[in-house]
Design an enzyme around this catalytic site. Sequence first.
Site, PDB file in Angstrom:
ATOM      1  CB  ILE A 194      -0.983   0.055   1.193  1.00 51.06           C
ATOM      2  CG1 ILE A 194      -0.292  -0.370   2.481  1.00 51.06           C
ATOM      3  CG2 ILE A 194      -2.235  -0.726   0.905  1.00 51.06           C
ATOM      4  CD1 ILE A 194      -1.173  -0.243   3.698  1.00 51.06           C
ATOM      5  N   GLY A 195       2.117   1.109   0.216  1.00 51.47           N
ATOM      6  CA  GLY A 195       2.938   2.314   0.201  1.00 51.47           C
ATOM      7  C   GLY A 195       4.393   1.983   0.371  1.00 51.47           C
ATOM      8  CG  PHE A 199      13.518   4.588   7.163  1.00 47.39           C
ATOM      9  CD1 PHE A 199      14.787   4.211   7.569  1.00 47.39           C
ATOM     10  CD2 PHE A 199      13.216   5.929   7.084  1.00 47.39           C
ATOM     11  CE1 PHE A 199      15.743   5.162   7.899  1.00 47.39           C
ATOM     12  CE2 PHE A 199      14.160   6.893   7.416  1.00 47.39           C
ATOM     13  CZ  PHE A 199      15.427   6.504   7.826  1.00 47.39           C
ATOM     14  N   GLY A 200      11.006   1.670   4.326  1.00 48.35           N
ATOM     15  CA  GLY A 200      10.416   0.352   4.152  1.00 48.35           C
ATOM     16  C   GLY A 200       9.183   0.354   3.287  1.00 48.35           C
ATOM     17  CE  LYS A 216       6.905   2.704   8.231  1.00 48.79           C
ATOM     18  NZ  LYS A 216       7.582   3.839   8.906  1.00 48.79           N
ATOM     19  CG  ASP A 380       8.912  13.392   7.961  1.00 44.09           C
ATOM     20  OD1 ASP A 380       8.875  14.415   7.250  1.00 44.09           O
ATOM     21  OD2 ASP A 380       9.086  12.252   7.502  1.00 44.09           O
TER      22      ASP A 380
HETATM   23  N1  LIG Z   1      -1.282   2.415   8.965  1.00 46.35           N
HETATM   24  C1  LIG Z   1      -1.314   2.561   7.644  1.00 46.35           C
HETATM   25  N2  LIG Z   1      -2.434   2.274   6.962  1.00 46.35           N
HETATM   26  C2  LIG Z   1      -2.482   2.437   5.621  1.00 46.35           C
HETATM   27  N3  LIG Z   1      -1.446   2.892   4.870  1.00 46.35           N
HETATM   28  C3  LIG Z   1      -0.296   3.172   5.490  1.00 46.35           C
HETATM   29  C4  LIG Z   1      -0.167   3.032   6.907  1.00 46.35           C
HETATM   30  N4  LIG Z   1       1.084   3.404   7.250  1.00 46.35           N
HETATM   31  C5  LIG Z   1       1.700   3.774   6.124  1.00 46.35           C
HETATM   32  N5  LIG Z   1       0.887   3.634   5.060  1.00 46.35           N
HETATM   33  C6  LIG Z   1       1.215   3.927   3.653  1.00 46.35           C
HETATM   34  O1  LIG Z   1       2.585   3.674   3.431  1.00 46.35           O
HETATM   35  C7  LIG Z   1       3.269   4.867   3.023  1.00 46.35           C
HETATM   36  C8  LIG Z   1       4.677   4.871   3.601  1.00 46.35           C
HETATM   37  O2  LIG Z   1       4.595   4.823   5.025  1.00 46.35           O
HETATM   38  P1  LIG Z   1       5.604   5.629   5.956  1.00 46.35           P
HETATM   39  O3  LIG Z   1       5.580   7.072   5.552  1.00 46.35           O
HETATM   40  O4  LIG Z   1       5.289   5.360   7.364  1.00 46.35           O
HETATM   41  O5  LIG Z   1       6.983   4.944   5.559  1.00 46.35           O
HETATM   42  P2  LIG Z   1       8.440   5.518   5.768  1.00 46.35           P
HETATM   43  O6  LIG Z   1       9.394   4.529   5.179  1.00 46.35           O
HETATM   44  O7  LIG Z   1       8.663   5.833   7.200  1.00 46.35           O
HETATM   45  O8  LIG Z   1       8.332   6.853   4.942  1.00 46.35           O
HETATM   46  P3  LIG Z   1       9.222   8.166   4.967  1.00 46.35           P
HETATM   47  O9  LIG Z   1      10.185   8.013   3.839  1.00 46.35           O
HETATM   48  O10 LIG Z   1       8.207   9.259   4.747  1.00 46.35           O
HETATM   49  O11 LIG Z   1       9.874   8.252   6.307  1.00 46.35           O
HETATM   50  C9  LIG Z   1       2.374   6.000   3.504  1.00 46.35           C
HETATM   51  O12 LIG Z   1       2.537   7.144   2.716  1.00 46.35           O
HETATM   52  C10 LIG Z   1       0.985   5.393   3.338  1.00 46.35           C
HETATM   53  O13 LIG Z   1       0.555   5.506   2.004  1.00 46.35           O
END
Ligand SMILES: Nc1ncnc2c1ncn2[C@@H]1O[C@H](COP(=O)(O)OP(=O)(O)OP(=O)(O)O)[C@@H](O)[C@H]1O
Length: 577
Positions: A194-195, A199-200, A216, A380
């Site tokens: 989904i995203g 970091f992951g 994640k 952030d």
């Molecule tokens: N609890 C959740 N429910 C649904 N979608 C989610 C959830 N958490 C994250 N996502 C999706 O995953 C994407 C990436 O999540 P997140 O930003 O936490 O990752 P990250 O690796 O920490 O990103 P960043 O590079 O911004 O630090 C979000 O933009 C969102 O679309």
Amino acid sequence: MAVAVWTGLGQVATVAQLVGADVGGLISMIMQSVLTARQNRKECEQLARRVLMVAQLLPHVQEDPPEAVQQLAGLGDALRDAHELVVSCQGRSAAYQFVMAGRQAERFREVQSKIDFYLILFPVISHIGITRRLERIHNILVQDDSTRAGLSQLPQSSQLLQESTEVVPRRTQLEFTFEELMAATNNFSLDTVIGEGGFGTVYRGRLHDGREVAVKRMKTLESRILHSSIFPEDYHSGTYPQDFRSSDLQEEFRTEIHILPRLRHKHIIRLLGSCVTVSKEAATPRRKKGLLTRRRKEPEEPAERLIIYDYMHNGTLFDHLHLDHGSSSSPVALSWKKRVEVLLSPVTLSWKKRVEVLLAVSRAIEHLHCHANPPIIHRDTKSANILFDANWVPHVSDFGSSVAWDMASSDREEPWLEVSEIVGTIGYLAPEYMARGRLSPRIDVYSLGVVMLEVLTGKMVGEIFGDLPILDSRPVPIVPDFLDRRPVPEPTPWQMQALKCVAWTARGCVKLDDKDRLPIADVVANLERAHQLICRDQEPVSVDEVDELVLVSGSPVSSTGYGYWSDMESEVLEQGR
Ligand SMILES: Nc1ncnc2c1ncn2[C@@H]1O[C@H](COP(=O)(O)OP(=O)(O)OP(=O)(O)O)[C@@H](O)[C@H]1O
């Protein structure tokens, strides 16, 4: 009474089994016999009182820790002695009693002190059990806390959290197994992605109990390097840039699982648990020339780190504002169905919803700064980190960059800490933090102001300010084109007042000088005012009523009541603060 005692004891059959006796039956018999005792009635009653205490406390003794519970093995014998003694007080002639009186008194003392021993043992066993359980929770949450590069001046978030765990109960979180998460996400199949963030990768999953979750899966160092422009030889010689250290991945993971469980707020994402696996290589002994040799003890590099959250069904604020620019979680293209959903979303179409979202996010930030112990700086805050659940309730997410804020170590005159490591997202970074590494909660207020402008204009950050962030007398553009036209082409008078209130507040948040920025409590109060105004949308409006608008922080917003702010009004606003 005897029946009640027995029912309670039935709940701890395992402990009673360990005691090796029908404890409940014995206690019932002792109580019955005390009622019919004819000799030594006072001593019998005293003994009965102690036995009753045993009956009341025993159900609360847990099987854990087993070695402590084993100490209860003699309780059955003590109760049997007590029963015999009480039965011996039921009959016999007066002459016999006279002869045996001294002996009986001694027996009562003996039996009572045996039972007292067990009464003292109960709280000791409970204490050991509670301490062990706390240790286990502590070990899950607080792993090896290596020092955080670049934030050396800053008290370690985990350290601060550790110190305060004694006073603030943590929210229970679960350890998931990797197999459980594989099953939930269909082996981390692509169609559950989904995203993706720095970091992951985030997967949608369904646990065996039916709950929908977001998982994640943190990238491994190798996979980050594979997708970057670093040469493999640099990686092997350890000369890759700082932001590719495996400690960063660890830190992001630890920060989330340390900070999030402590935060309970309607508008902060809920962490359900985590999972860490150790690589097989690190766990298995190495075979050398047919001999089994022990590997040198090295810190084990986890193979997988995963974090499990409540699933947010309705995407990010970024998606709803900037669909035309692609999804916030870029690698995953939005399906046609999703695009239609987003186009029809209340966030895209309703000013009221947009103001509600900003109010909710400001309350979450206020909670982090003013009510968390220790206070937390999110670092952030951005539209891509604001997620909507199935009911469109917004939640602030992504606490991987957050830090605990130790107010004690900051100066009253200069309430910030200078840090060398800048994390966050370009466009949302406060100028003093980006340019000089000045870290304080005010950087979140700045980022929140940027989100407000994004919500008002529907524009991406880069489009709002142009070349960020070196604009000093940056005016908030108050021109007819300023507002996003998607909710409605022409806002109603009440909507207009509410949006002015938001614009005014945004302006107070994005002040270049952090000392001039609005305190978060005032931001919340102003947005509450904006929300009240927009809730009156259907009511008729008079100019007098509109002129009542007074913000908590700042001057009254002058208004003609209709249309957009004129240049002249914008000048008034410039002088206002
Ligand atoms: N609890 C959740 N429910 C649904 N979608 C989610 C959830 N958490 C994250 N996502 C999706 O995953 C994407 C990436 O999540 P997140 O930003 O936490 O990752 P990250 O690796 O920490 O990103 P960043 O590079 O911004 O630090 C979000 O933009 C969102 O679309």
